[in-house]
Scaffold this motif. Sequence first.
Motif, PDB file in Angstrom:
ATOM      1  N   TYR A 123       0.836  -1.208   0.000  1.00  0.00           N
ATOM      2  CA  TYR A 123       0.000   0.000   0.000  1.00  0.00           C
ATOM      3  C   TYR A 123       0.872   1.259   0.000  1.00  0.00           C
ATOM      4  CZ  TYR A 123      -3.951   3.029   1.153  1.00  0.00           C
ATOM      5  OH  TYR A 123      -4.901   4.003   1.117  1.00  0.00           O
ATOM      6  N   LYS A 124       1.943   1.251   0.779  1.00  0.00           N
ATOM      7  CA  LYS A 124       2.866   2.393   0.794  1.00  0.00           C
ATOM      8  C   LYS A 124       3.549   2.566  -0.563  1.00  0.00           C
ATOM      9  CE  LYS A 124       3.870   2.565   5.721  1.00  0.00           C
ATOM     10  NZ  LYS A 124       4.901   2.439   6.754  1.00  0.00           N
ATOM     11  N   LEU A 125       3.946   1.466  -1.180  1.00  0.00           N
ATOM     12  CA  LEU A 125       4.538   1.534  -2.515  1.00  0.00           C
ATOM     13  C   LEU A 125       3.554   2.095  -3.534  1.00  0.00           C
ATOM     14  CD1 LEU A 125       6.521  -1.812  -2.719  1.00  0.00           C
ATOM     15  CD2 LEU A 125       7.458   0.490  -2.895  1.00  0.00           C
ATOM     16  N   TYR A 126       2.311   1.626  -3.445  1.00  0.00           N
ATOM     17  CA  TYR A 126       1.264   2.106  -4.348  1.00  0.00           C
ATOM     18  C   TYR A 126       1.097   3.625  -4.212  1.00  0.00           C
ATOM     19  CZ  TYR A 126      -3.460   3.041  -6.022  1.00  0.00           C
ATOM     20  OH  TYR A 126      -4.543   3.575  -6.652  1.00  0.00           O
ATOM     21  N   HIS A 127       1.032   4.103  -2.995  1.00  0.00           N
ATOM     22  CA  HIS A 127       0.867   5.540  -2.770  1.00  0.00           C
ATOM     23  C   HIS A 127       2.093   6.341  -3.205  1.00  0.00           C
ATOM     24  CE1 HIS A 127      -2.943   6.552  -0.807  1.00  0.00           C
ATOM     25  NE2 HIS A 127      -2.973   5.256  -0.568  1.00  0.00           N
ATOM     26  N   SER A 128       3.271   5.832  -2.891  1.00  0.00           N
ATOM     27  CA  SER A 128       4.474   6.607  -3.192  1.00  0.00           C
ATOM     28  C   SER A 128       4.862   6.567  -4.665  1.00  0.00           C
ATOM     29  CB  SER A 128       5.636   6.128  -2.333  1.00  0.00           C
ATOM     30  OG  SER A 128       5.949   4.792  -2.626  1.00  0.00           O
ATOM     31  N   ILE A 129       4.529   5.497  -5.374  1.00  0.00           N
ATOM     32  CA  ILE A 129       4.932   5.396  -6.775  1.00  0.00           C
ATOM     33  C   ILE A 129       3.773   5.700  -7.731  1.00  0.00           C
ATOM     34  CG2 ILE A 129       5.815   3.836  -8.560  1.00  0.00           C
ATOM     35  CD1 ILE A 129       7.375   2.422  -6.306  1.00  0.00           C
ATOM     36  N   VAL A 130       2.691   4.966  -7.600  1.00  0.00           N
ATOM     37  CA  VAL A 130       1.598   5.068  -8.568  1.00  0.00           C
ATOM     38  C   VAL A 130       0.817   6.372  -8.390  1.00  0.00           C
ATOM     39  CG1 VAL A 130      -0.505   3.974  -9.435  1.00  0.00           C
ATOM     40  CG2 VAL A 130       1.433   2.567  -8.726  1.00  0.00           C
ATOM     41  N   LEU A 131       0.365   6.640  -7.182  1.00  0.00           N
ATOM     42  CA  LEU A 131      -0.449   7.845  -6.975  1.00  0.00           C
ATOM     43  C   LEU A 131       0.348   9.124  -7.141  1.00  0.00           C
ATOM     44  CD1 LEU A 131      -2.908   6.961  -4.093  1.00  0.00           C
ATOM     45  CD2 LEU A 131      -3.211   6.815  -6.556  1.00  0.00           C
ATOM     46  N   SER A 132       1.586   9.128  -6.717  1.00  0.00           N
ATOM     47  CA  SER A 132       2.387  10.344  -6.909  1.00  0.00           C
ATOM     48  C   SER A 132       2.631  10.607  -8.401  1.00  0.00           C
ATOM     49  CB  SER A 132       3.710  10.256  -6.157  1.00  0.00           C
ATOM     50  OG  SER A 132       4.497   9.206  -6.658  1.00  0.00           O
ATOM     51  N   THR A 133       2.753   9.548  -9.185  1.00  0.00           N
ATOM     52  CA  THR A 133       2.891   9.702 -10.634  1.00  0.00           C
ATOM     53  C   THR A 133       1.622  10.293 -11.226  1.00  0.00           C
ATOM     54  OG1 THR A 133       4.377   7.803 -10.751  1.00  0.00           O
ATOM     55  CG2 THR A 133       3.297   8.450 -12.800  1.00  0.00           C
ATOM     56  N   LEU A 134       0.482   9.802 -10.808  1.00  0.00           N
ATOM     57  CA  LEU A 134      -0.794  10.300 -11.331  1.00  0.00           C
ATOM     58  C   LEU A 134      -1.068  11.732 -10.888  1.00  0.00           C
ATOM     59  CD1 LEU A 134      -3.439   9.562 -12.889  1.00  0.00           C
ATOM     60  CD2 LEU A 134      -4.417   9.256 -10.630  1.00  0.00           C
ATOM     61  N   HIS A 135      -0.822  12.047  -9.637  1.00  0.00           N
ATOM     62  CA  HIS A 135      -1.176  13.355  -9.092  1.00  0.00           C
ATOM     63  C   HIS A 135      -0.188  14.471  -9.423  1.00  0.00           C
ATOM     64  CE1 HIS A 135      -3.757  11.299  -5.812  1.00  0.00           C
ATOM     65  NE2 HIS A 135      -4.452  11.554  -6.899  1.00  0.00           N
ATOM     66  N   TYR A 136       0.932  14.132 -10.034  1.00  0.00           N
ATOM     67  CA  TYR A 136       1.956  15.139 -10.303  1.00  0.00           C
ATOM     68  C   TYR A 136       1.385  16.257 -11.183  1.00  0.00           C
ATOM     69  CZ  TYR A 136       6.337  17.337 -11.521  1.00  0.00           C
ATOM     70  OH  TYR A 136       7.340  18.245 -11.681  1.00  0.00           O
ATOM     71  N   GLY A 137       1.406  17.473 -10.689  1.00  0.00           N
ATOM     72  CA  GLY A 137       0.939  18.628 -11.453  1.00  0.00           C
ATOM     73  C   GLY A 137      -0.563  18.786 -11.541  1.00  0.00           C
ATOM     74  N   CYS A 138      -1.310  18.000 -10.761  1.00  0.00           N
ATOM     75  CA  CYS A 138      -2.776  18.040 -10.864  1.00  0.00           C
ATOM     76  C   CYS A 138      -3.359  19.381 -10.423  1.00  0.00           C
ATOM     77  CB  CYS A 138      -3.412  16.904 -10.080  1.00  0.00           C
ATOM     78  SG  CYS A 138      -3.229  17.031  -8.297  1.00  0.00           S
ATOM     79  N   GLU A 139      -2.586  20.180  -9.721  1.00  0.00           N
ATOM     80  CA  GLU A 139      -3.070  21.490  -9.289  1.00  0.00           C
ATOM     81  C   GLU A 139      -3.352  22.404 -10.476  1.00  0.00           C
ATOM     82  OE1 GLU A 139      -0.371  19.728  -6.197  1.00  0.00           O
ATOM     83  OE2 GLU A 139      -0.182  20.124  -8.317  1.00  0.00           O
ATOM     84  N   THR A 140      -2.731  22.133 -11.603  1.00  0.00           N
ATOM     85  CA  THR A 140      -2.905  22.991 -12.780  1.00  0.00           C
ATOM     86  C   THR A 140      -4.015  22.516 -13.706  1.00  0.00           C
ATOM     87  OG1 THR A 140      -1.295  21.740 -14.077  1.00  0.00           O
ATOM     88  CG2 THR A 140      -0.460  23.594 -12.766  1.00  0.00           C
ATOM     89  N   TRP A 141      -4.602  21.365 -13.444  1.00  0.00           N
ATOM     90  CA  TRP A 141      -5.607  20.808 -14.341  1.00  0.00           C
ATOM     91  C   TRP A 141      -6.909  21.593 -14.278  1.00  0.00           C
ATOM     92  CZ3 TRP A 141      -5.273  14.959 -12.705  1.00  0.00           C
ATOM     93  CH2 TRP A 141      -4.012  14.467 -13.040  1.00  0.00           C
ATOM     94  N   THR A 142      -7.535  21.772 -15.447  1.00  0.00           N
ATOM     95  CA  THR A 142      -8.902  22.272 -15.526  1.00  0.00           C
ATOM     96  C   THR A 142      -9.750  21.046 -15.821  1.00  0.00           C
ATOM     97  OG1 THR A 142      -8.165  24.381 -16.406  1.00  0.00           O
ATOM     98  CG2 THR A 142     -10.477  23.817 -16.728  1.00  0.00           C
ATOM     99  N   LEU A 143     -10.497  20.598 -14.833  1.00  0.00           N
ATOM    100  CA  LEU A 143     -11.234  19.349 -14.978  1.00  0.00           C
ATOM    101  C   LEU A 143     -12.571  19.576 -15.664  1.00  0.00           C
ATOM    102  CD1 LEU A 143     -10.473  17.786 -11.509  1.00  0.00           C
ATOM    103  CD2 LEU A 143      -9.453  17.210 -13.697  1.00  0.00           C
ATOM    104  N   MET A 144     -12.702  18.998 -16.837  1.00  0.00           N
ATOM    105  CA  MET A 144     -13.959  19.026 -17.568  1.00  0.00           C
ATOM    106  C   MET A 144     -14.582  17.643 -17.464  1.00  0.00           C
ATOM    107  SD  MET A 144     -13.173  21.432 -20.721  1.00  0.00           S
ATOM    108  CE  MET A 144     -12.123  22.858 -20.572  1.00  0.00           C
ATOM    109  N   ALA A 145     -15.782  17.503 -17.951  1.00  0.00           N
ATOM    110  CA  ALA A 145     -16.509  16.244 -17.804  1.00  0.00           C
ATOM    111  C   ALA A 145     -15.714  15.065 -18.366  1.00  0.00           C
ATOM    112  CB  ALA A 145     -17.872  16.345 -18.476  1.00  0.00           C
TER     113      ALA A 145
END
Length: 145
Positions: free
Chosen positions: A57-79
Amino acid sequence: MNGETLEQVDNFKFLEASLSKDGTCTAEVRFRIARATASMTSLQKIWRSNISFKTKYKLYHSIVLSTLHYGCETWTLMADTEKRIQAFEMKMEPLLAPVKRRKLQWFGQVTRHDTLSKTILQDTDEGGRKRGRQRKSWLDNVKEW
């Protein structure tokens, strides 16, 4: 800016995060989902191993989720981008809520300080509105949430 003319570009890549002129993030979300999926695939031996669930679970959070969430603060989420993230969630765990949380945290941080980011965030386009339905903006996401 400070007496200098800035060059306008259609796409800008900074620290592996891609920003587009029109404010859409479809290409960036696709890229992040593909990278996160590749990370999951590369960890297949670990998922099948006898390592404890807590470590996996720690590996999943540190590798997979951090890869996905990188830079998500700049996303404009559309449908369509929200649907892509939700489809990826079906394989994993809820991901859209952390994206929204991180984006709102970044908005709060930027608006509290007098920086270039705040100036850019509060700036509006010159000229009138375009015809037709207006495209959702980054700030529209923040106001909606």
